[in-house]
Design a protein around this motif. Structure first.
Motif, PDB file in Angstrom:
ATOM      1  N   GLY A 165       0.805  -1.214   0.000  1.00 28.50           N
ATOM      2  CA  GLY A 165       0.000   0.000   0.000  1.00 28.50           C
ATOM      3  C   GLY A 165       0.837   1.263   0.000  1.00 28.50           C
ATOM      4  N   ALA A 166       2.023   1.181   0.593  1.00 33.46           N
ATOM      5  CA  ALA A 166       2.932   2.333   0.615  1.00 33.46           C
ATOM      6  C   ALA A 166       3.787   2.420  -0.642  1.00 33.46           C
ATOM      7  CB  ALA A 166       3.832   2.262   1.847  1.00 33.46           C
ATOM      8  N   GLY A 167       3.678   1.417  -1.512  1.00 35.28           N
ATOM      9  CA  GLY A 167       4.531   1.394  -2.700  1.00 35.28           C
ATOM     10  C   GLY A 167       5.964   1.016  -2.386  1.00 35.28           C
ATOM     11  N   ALA A 168       6.168   0.305  -1.265  1.00 36.97           N
ATOM     12  CA  ALA A 168       7.521  -0.072  -0.840  1.00 36.97           C
ATOM     13  C   ALA A 168       7.887  -1.449  -1.388  1.00 36.97           C
ATOM     14  CB  ALA A 168       7.612  -0.087   0.683  1.00 36.97           C
ATOM     15  N   ARG A 169       9.090  -1.549  -1.919  1.00 39.75           N
ATOM     16  CA  ARG A 169       9.628  -2.831  -2.362  1.00 39.75           C
ATOM     17  C   ARG A 169      10.689  -3.258  -1.351  1.00 39.75           C
ATOM     18  NH1 ARG A 169       9.789   0.602  -6.415  1.00 39.75           N
ATOM     19  NH2 ARG A 169      12.065   0.643  -6.559  1.00 39.75           N
ATOM     20  N   LEU A 170      10.525  -4.454  -0.804  1.00 36.27           N
ATOM     21  CA  LEU A 170      11.417  -4.926   0.251  1.00 36.27           C
ATOM     22  C   LEU A 170      12.524  -5.774  -0.337  1.00 36.27           C
ATOM     23  CD1 LEU A 170      11.779  -4.933   3.364  1.00 36.27           C
ATOM     24  CD2 LEU A 170      10.492  -7.090   3.386  1.00 36.27           C
ATOM     25  N   ARG A 171      13.757  -5.468   0.031  1.00 35.63           N
ATOM     26  CA  ARG A 171      14.919  -6.258  -0.367  1.00 35.63           C
ATOM     27  C   ARG A 171      15.596  -6.766   0.906  1.00 35.63           C
ATOM     28  NH1 ARG A 171      12.454  -5.632  -4.291  1.00 35.63           N
ATOM     29  NH2 ARG A 171      13.032  -4.613  -6.256  1.00 35.63           N
ATOM     30  N   VAL A 172      15.792  -8.071   1.009  1.00 31.40           N
ATOM     31  CA  VAL A 172      16.341  -8.686   2.213  1.00 31.40           C
ATOM     32  C   VAL A 172      17.607  -9.450   1.857  1.00 31.40           C
ATOM     33  CG1 VAL A 172      15.898 -10.248   4.142  1.00 31.40           C
ATOM     34  CG2 VAL A 172      14.016  -8.928   3.157  1.00 31.40           C
ATOM     35  N   SER A 173      18.658  -9.279   2.660  1.00 26.69           N
ATOM     36  CA  SER A 173      19.902 -10.021   2.444  1.00 26.69           C
ATOM     37  C   SER A 173      20.499 -10.422   3.788  1.00 26.69           C
ATOM     38  CB  SER A 173      20.913  -9.176   1.651  1.00 26.69           C
ATOM     39  OG  SER A 173      21.249  -7.991   2.359  1.00 26.69           O
ATOM     40  N   GLY A 174      21.323 -11.459   3.770  1.00 25.23           N
ATOM     41  CA  GLY A 174      22.014 -11.904   4.971  1.00 25.23           C
ATOM     42  C   GLY A 174      21.259 -12.934   5.787  1.00 25.23           C
ATOM     43  N   LEU A 175      20.125 -13.434   5.290  1.00 22.23           N
ATOM     44  CA  LEU A 175      19.366 -14.427   6.054  1.00 22.23           C
ATOM     45  C   LEU A 175      20.203 -15.672   6.341  1.00 22.23           C
ATOM     46  CD1 LEU A 175      15.889 -14.228   4.265  1.00 22.23           C
ATOM     47  CD2 LEU A 175      16.388 -13.516   6.604  1.00 22.23           C
ATOM     48  N   GLU A 176      21.110 -15.984   5.427  1.00 25.68           N
ATOM     49  CA  GLU A 176      21.925 -17.190   5.586  1.00 25.68           C
ATOM     50  C   GLU A 176      22.924 -17.078   6.736  1.00 25.68           C
ATOM     51  OE1 GLU A 176      24.233 -14.293   3.198  1.00 25.68           O
ATOM     52  OE2 GLU A 176      22.144 -15.002   3.159  1.00 25.68           O
ATOM     53  N   ARG A 177      23.128 -15.873   7.268  1.00 23.26           N
ATOM     54  CA  ARG A 177      24.065 -15.692   8.369  1.00 23.26           C
ATOM     55  C   ARG A 177      23.476 -16.123   9.722  1.00 23.26           C
ATOM     56  NH1 ARG A 177      25.020 -10.235   5.902  1.00 23.26           N
ATOM     57  NH2 ARG A 177      26.921 -10.403   4.634  1.00 23.26           N
ATOM     58  N   VAL A 178      22.160 -16.336   9.760  1.00 18.85           N
ATOM     59  CA  VAL A 178      21.469 -16.594  11.026  1.00 18.85           C
ATOM     60  C   VAL A 178      20.954 -18.027  11.064  1.00 18.85           C
ATOM     61  CG1 VAL A 178      19.597 -15.843  12.548  1.00 18.85           C
ATOM     62  CG2 VAL A 178      20.770 -14.170  11.093  1.00 18.85           C
ATOM     63  N   ASP A 179      21.153 -18.701  12.185  1.00 20.59           N
ATOM     64  CA  ASP A 179      20.581 -20.026  12.417  1.00 20.59           C
ATOM     65  C   ASP A 179      19.165 -19.823  12.942  1.00 20.59           C
ATOM     66  OD1 ASP A 179      19.812 -22.534  13.164  1.00 20.59           O
ATOM     67  OD2 ASP A 179      21.471 -22.904  14.554  1.00 20.59           O
ATOM     68  N   TRP A 180      18.176 -19.995  12.074  1.00 22.99           N
ATOM     69  CA  TRP A 180      16.798 -19.687  12.425  1.00 22.99           C
ATOM     70  C   TRP A 180      16.145 -20.758  13.287  1.00 22.99           C
ATOM     71  CZ3 TRP A 180      15.700 -14.831  11.856  1.00 22.99           C
ATOM     72  CH2 TRP A 180      16.377 -14.093  10.887  1.00 22.99           C
ATOM     73  N   SER A 181      16.864 -21.855  13.559  1.00 24.09           N
ATOM     74  CA  SER A 181      16.347 -22.857  14.486  1.00 24.09           C
ATOM     75  C   SER A 181      16.577 -22.423  15.939  1.00 24.09           C
ATOM     76  CB  SER A 181      17.013 -24.220  14.243  1.00 24.09           C
ATOM     77  OG  SER A 181      18.397 -24.174  14.582  1.00 24.09           O
ATOM     78  N   ARG A 182      17.348 -21.367  16.138  1.00 18.89           N
ATOM     79  CA  ARG A 182      17.619 -20.822  17.469  1.00 18.89           C
ATOM     80  C   ARG A 182      16.944 -19.458  17.588  1.00 18.89           C
ATOM     81  NH1 ARG A 182      22.324 -23.340  19.598  1.00 18.89           N
ATOM     82  NH2 ARG A 182      22.697 -21.517  20.920  1.00 18.89           N
ATOM     83  N   ASN A 183      16.634 -19.066  18.808  1.00 19.02           N
ATOM     84  CA  ASN A 183      16.050 -17.740  18.993  1.00 19.02           C
ATOM     85  C   ASN A 183      17.134 -16.716  19.267  1.00 19.02           C
ATOM     86  OD1 ASN A 183      16.378 -18.887  21.678  1.00 19.02           O
ATOM     87  ND2 ASN A 183      15.204 -17.142  22.438  1.00 19.02           N
ATOM     88  N   HIS A 184      16.809 -15.448  18.987  1.00 14.07           N
ATOM     89  CA  HIS A 184      17.790 -14.367  19.083  1.00 14.07           C
ATOM     90  C   HIS A 184      17.123 -13.089  19.565  1.00 14.07           C
ATOM     91  CE1 HIS A 184      19.379 -17.104  15.928  1.00 14.07           C
ATOM     92  NE2 HIS A 184      20.564 -16.750  16.374  1.00 14.07           N
ATOM     93  N   VAL A 185      17.955 -12.120  19.893  1.00 12.65           N
ATOM     94  CA  VAL A 185      17.529 -10.742  20.064  1.00 12.65           C
ATOM     95  C   VAL A 185      18.045  -9.974  18.853  1.00 12.65           C
ATOM     96  CG1 VAL A 185      17.804  -8.611  21.392  1.00 12.65           C
ATOM     97  CG2 VAL A 185      17.424 -10.789  22.576  1.00 12.65           C
ATOM     98  N   PHE A 186      17.144  -9.324  18.138  1.00 14.78           N
ATOM     99  CA  PHE A 186      17.493  -8.549  16.953  1.00 14.78           C
ATOM    100  C   PHE A 186      17.562  -7.071  17.327  1.00 14.78           C
ATOM    101  CE2 PHE A 186      15.398 -12.395  15.625  1.00 14.78           C
ATOM    102  CZ  PHE A 186      16.147 -12.831  14.546  1.00 14.78           C
ATOM    103  N   VAL A 187      18.609  -6.393  16.886  1.00 17.17           N
ATOM    104  CA  VAL A 187      18.757  -4.968  17.169  1.00 17.17           C
ATOM    105  C   VAL A 187      18.938  -4.239  15.843  1.00 17.17           C
ATOM    106  CG1 VAL A 187      19.647  -5.282  19.491  1.00 17.17           C
ATOM    107  CG2 VAL A 187      21.250  -5.239  17.593  1.00 17.17           C
ATOM    108  N   ALA A 188      18.119  -3.222  15.621  1.00 15.28           N
ATOM    109  CA  ALA A 188      18.103  -2.542  14.329  1.00 15.28           C
ATOM    110  C   ALA A 188      18.140  -1.033  14.507  1.00 15.28           C
ATOM    111  CB  ALA A 188      16.844  -2.931  13.544  1.00 15.28           C
ATOM    112  N   ASN A 189      18.697  -0.357  13.518  1.00 12.54           N
ATOM    113  CA  ASN A 189      18.565   1.096  13.467  1.00 12.54           C
ATOM    114  C   ASN A 189      17.124   1.444  13.124  1.00 12.54           C
ATOM    115  OD1 ASN A 189      19.251  -0.003  10.765  1.00 12.54           O
ATOM    116  ND2 ASN A 189      19.091   2.129  10.104  1.00 12.54           N
ATOM    117  N   HIS A 190      16.718   2.654  13.429  1.00  9.19           N
ATOM    118  CA  HIS A 190      15.292   3.002  13.352  1.00  9.19           C
ATOM    119  C   HIS A 190      15.123   4.329  12.624  1.00  9.19           C
ATOM    120  CE1 HIS A 190      11.166   2.738  14.252  1.00  9.19           C
ATOM    121  NE2 HIS A 190      11.139   3.250  15.475  1.00  9.19           N
ATOM    122  N   GLN A 191      14.478   4.282  11.441  1.00  2.31           N
ATOM    123  CA  GLN A 191      14.256   5.484  10.652  1.00  2.31           C
ATOM    124  C   GLN A 191      12.789   5.889  10.575  1.00  2.31           C
ATOM    125  OE1 GLN A 191      15.868   4.798   6.731  1.00  2.31           O
ATOM    126  NE2 GLN A 191      17.984   4.998   7.405  1.00  2.31           N
TER     127      GLN A 191
END
Length: 256
Positions: free
Chosen positions: A65-91
């Motif tokens: 709805g916002a006309g945003a196209r999402l591009r995601v990279s680096g998923l292979e760096r994370v073991d998704w069978s384990r849980n984590h705390v994610f920290v992100a910059n905020h815009q």
């Protein structure tokens, strides 16, 4: 003083009208999916699918709805069978949509206490076990730490914006060390996440100023919270996470 060119005025009016329609869509879309999620939660007494609906239904609709196209990279760096705390910059507020969509596991957020007063959204957040913090009450930090640590120890994935607020300029402010204590106490890795372009899609200033664009979400390698000597220093961990986010943003800018 010369007046603005008519074409510019017409274009601005057209964007204002279109943004008003997008805002109405956002409210209706959010209310509809929260209603479905809460009904599902009431029937199943489980948070998994109502949380997954946020990433598979609600967030994609708002991004489109916002006309945003999402591009995601680096998923292979994370073991998704384990849980984590994610920290992100905020815009931008739309960062939450981007992260819900990009992270392929049920996700909880650390939210401001004021969000509990937002109709429907606050109810959904409480039902899904989101963690709230009251920045005006220092004593509330104890409750925040306990709740977030319990969530992560129980296997939940928690996302935090350790700058503490949205960046108006796009610059990444210092990461607050306290945001990392739950990961240290729970003994889980911290995943740095770099978000780029969201501030240009949904401006942090003004009323629902939306423009189409690309949002990049990049994942870094998880940072350990414990070494052979014991838990790491939380401010050192915060500084390392910020450095990883900045490095990903710099690499993204270099490729642009």
């Amino acid at each position: 003083m010369p007046s603005s060119p008519p074409r510019r005025i017409d274009r601005n009016l057209a964007w204002t009208a279109f943004n008003a329609l997008q805002f109405a869509f956002t409210l209706a879309w959010t209310a509809a999916w929260i209603g479905v999620a809460l009904a599902l939660h009431a029937v199943l007494r489980d948070r998994h699918w109502p949380l997954r609906m946020a990433s598979r239904c609600w967030a994609p609709g708002l991004l489109r709805g916002a006309g945003a196209r999402l591009r995601v990279s680096g998923l292979e760096r994370v073991d998704w069978s384990r849980n984590h705390v994610f920290v992100a910059n905020h815009q931008s507020t739309i960062d939450i949509c981007a992260l819900f969509r990009a992270i392929p596991v049920p996700l909880h957020f650390l939210l401001k206490q004021e969000m509990t007063r937002v109709p429907l959204v606050g109810r959904y957040a409480k039902a899904m076990g989101m963690v709230f913090i009251d920045r005006s009450d220092r004593r509330a930090a104890v409750a925040f730490l306990r709740q977030s640590t319990e969530l992560v120890r129980a296997g939940g994935n928690l996302c935090i914006f350790p700058e503490g607020t949205r960046s108006r300029s796009g610059a990444v402010a210092a990461f607050k060390g306290g945001a990392f204590q739950a990961a240290i106490d729970a003994g889980v890795g911290v995943v740095p996440v770099a978000i780029e372009g969201s501030g240009a899609v949904l401006y942090p200033e003004g009323f629902f100023h939306v423009r189409p664009g690309v949002i990049h979400v990049r994942f870094g390698a998880p940072l350990p919270t414990r070494t052979a000597e014991g838990p790491v220093d939380r401010q050192a961990l915060a500084d390392d996470a910020r450095a990883a986010v900045l490095a990903m943003l710099d690499r993204g800018a270099a490729r642009a």
